[in-house]
Design an enzyme around this catalytic site. Sequence first.
Site, PDB file in Angstrom:
ATOM      1  N   CYS B  96       1.169  -1.416  -0.457  1.00 17.74           N
ATOM      2  CA  CYS B  96       0.561   0.049  -0.041  1.00 17.74           C
ATOM      3  C   CYS B  96       0.938   1.337   0.220  1.00 17.74           C
ATOM      4  O   CYS B  96       1.442   1.492  -0.985  1.00 17.74           O
ATOM      5  CB  CYS B  96      -0.773   0.058   1.176  1.00 17.74           C
ATOM      6  SG  CYS B  96      -2.540   0.782   0.981  1.00 17.74           S
ATOM      7  N   HIS B 202      -3.730  -5.847   1.598  1.00 15.29           N
ATOM      8  CA  HIS B 202      -3.006  -6.133   1.938  1.00 15.29           C
ATOM      9  C   HIS B 202      -3.121  -7.410   2.422  1.00 15.29           C
ATOM     10  O   HIS B 202      -3.999  -7.944   3.329  1.00 15.29           O
ATOM     11  CB  HIS B 202      -3.445  -4.752   3.806  1.00 15.29           C
ATOM     12  CG  HIS B 202      -2.711  -2.972   3.885  1.00 15.29           C
ATOM     13  ND1 HIS B 202      -2.023  -2.774   4.306  1.00 15.29           N
ATOM     14  CD2 HIS B 202      -4.102  -2.434   2.738  1.00 15.29           C
ATOM     15  CE1 HIS B 202      -2.507  -2.174   3.793  1.00 15.29           C
ATOM     16  NE2 HIS B 202      -3.359  -1.278   3.323  1.00 15.29           N
ATOM     17  N   GLU B 204      -1.100  -8.381   4.632  1.00  7.09           N
ATOM     18  CA  GLU B 204      -0.635  -8.918   6.423  1.00  7.09           C
ATOM     19  C   GLU B 204      -2.508  -8.676   6.735  1.00  7.09           C
ATOM     20  O   GLU B 204      -1.885  -8.790   8.464  1.00  7.09           O
ATOM     21  CB  GLU B 204       0.176  -8.101   6.960  1.00  7.09           C
ATOM     22  CG  GLU B 204      -0.080  -6.686   7.132  1.00  7.09           C
ATOM     23  CD  GLU B 204      -0.230  -5.627   5.835  1.00  7.09           C
ATOM     24  OE1 GLU B 204      -0.520  -6.239   5.056  1.00  7.09           O
ATOM     25  OE2 GLU B 204      -0.892  -4.526   6.130  1.00  7.09           O
TER      26      GLU B 204
END
Lengths: 119, 228
Positions: B96, B202, B204
Site C-alpha cells: 500500500c 494488504h 498482512e
Amino acid sequence: MQASSKKRLRPATAETEGQSTFRQGRLKGKYTHETESDPVEYEVLVQLKSEVLDPEGRAIQEVLKLQGVTGVTAVTVAKRYLVTLEAGCKNPDATIQDVAARYLANPVAQVFQVKQLFP
Amino acid sequence: MSPLKVVASSLRVGVLQFPGSNCDADCVDALRRHFQIEAVLVWHQETKLPKLDAVIIPGGFSFGDYLRSGALAAHAPVMQEVKKFAEKGGAVLGICNGFQILVESKILPGMLLHNLSQTFICKTVHLKDPAGNILTMPMAHGEGRFYVDKKALEVLNEEGLIAYQYCDLKGDVNEASNPNGAAANIAGLYSRNKKVLGMMPHPERATDVAMGGSKDGLVVLRNFIDRI
C-alpha cells in the site's frame, strides 16, 4: 547567507496587488519591497500530463455541463505551491527548477510550470 | 510448502517505520506468528540498515500523505539505504503506502494516482497472479491507480513483472473488476530481478480467518519469503 541590505519599500499598486498575496499578507497588505537581496518567491503549478486521465477535472466539467454552463471544453486541476527562497540564494532559478522537478512533481505522470512572483 | 505451516526461521526482516505508518505492527505480527521470523522495526531516520535479509515497507499515511502519497517518505534517509539494499539484490516488499514509496523512490516504475472515483476505497478484492491463482484480501487506499505510459506497460507485460491484477471471483481481469482504474488492472508489481514486490492490497490483513475470512495474505508472504 549575507545580511539583507536596507529594503526599499514601495506601496502596492493595482498591478502588483494580487500577484503576491502571500507576501502582501506578511506585510499587512500595505507594501511590497524589492532589492537584489530580497527573498525570491515562486509559484509552481503541477498538473497531470495531458495524456493522463484527470478524473477530478472531468467530473467538474461534467457537473458544469449538467448545470447548463455551455462552452466549457476542458477543466484541468492543478496544484499550486508557493516557494520562497532566502535572500542571497546564489541561483534561485536553478534551485526552484530542481525543487520542482525532484520533489513537487513526479515526471512519470505530471508536468510543472514555474513563475517568479516576487520581486 | 504450505503457507500455513509454522517453520522456524533464521531470517531477519526489517519493517520500516515512518511518521504515519500504521500497518507496521501487523507486518511484524504476521511474520512472527505465522513464519517465526524475527522482525525488527527500523525508524525512517536511520542512515544505516541493521543486518537484514529482507525489508518490508508497510502501509499507512507516511508524512500525512502530503505532497503525494509516499513522496516525502521516498526522500527519508532510510530509503537511501533501502535503494542500495535493493540494488544489491535484497528482497523488499512494499504494501500500500509502501508500494507508493517504492515508486516515488524509483525502485519500481510508474506512479500511483488518485483512484478514478476520487474516493478512498476500502473493500475486499480478488487478485490473480501469473500462475492463475486467485487470492482474496482487503485493499484500503485513495491513491492506488497505477499508471505508466503505454510503452512502459508493454515492457512490464513482456518481462512478466506484473505480480497481481485485480480480477473477479472467476479470475476474469476486466474493467468491472478494476476498483481504482489502474492500468491493466495492476495491483502489484515486481522489479526486474523479482526481488522487489510492491502491491496496493494488504496481505498482512488476511492472515487469519478472524480478520475477515481469508488467509490468502499468507500465500503472498510465503512467496515473498521464498524469494529472499
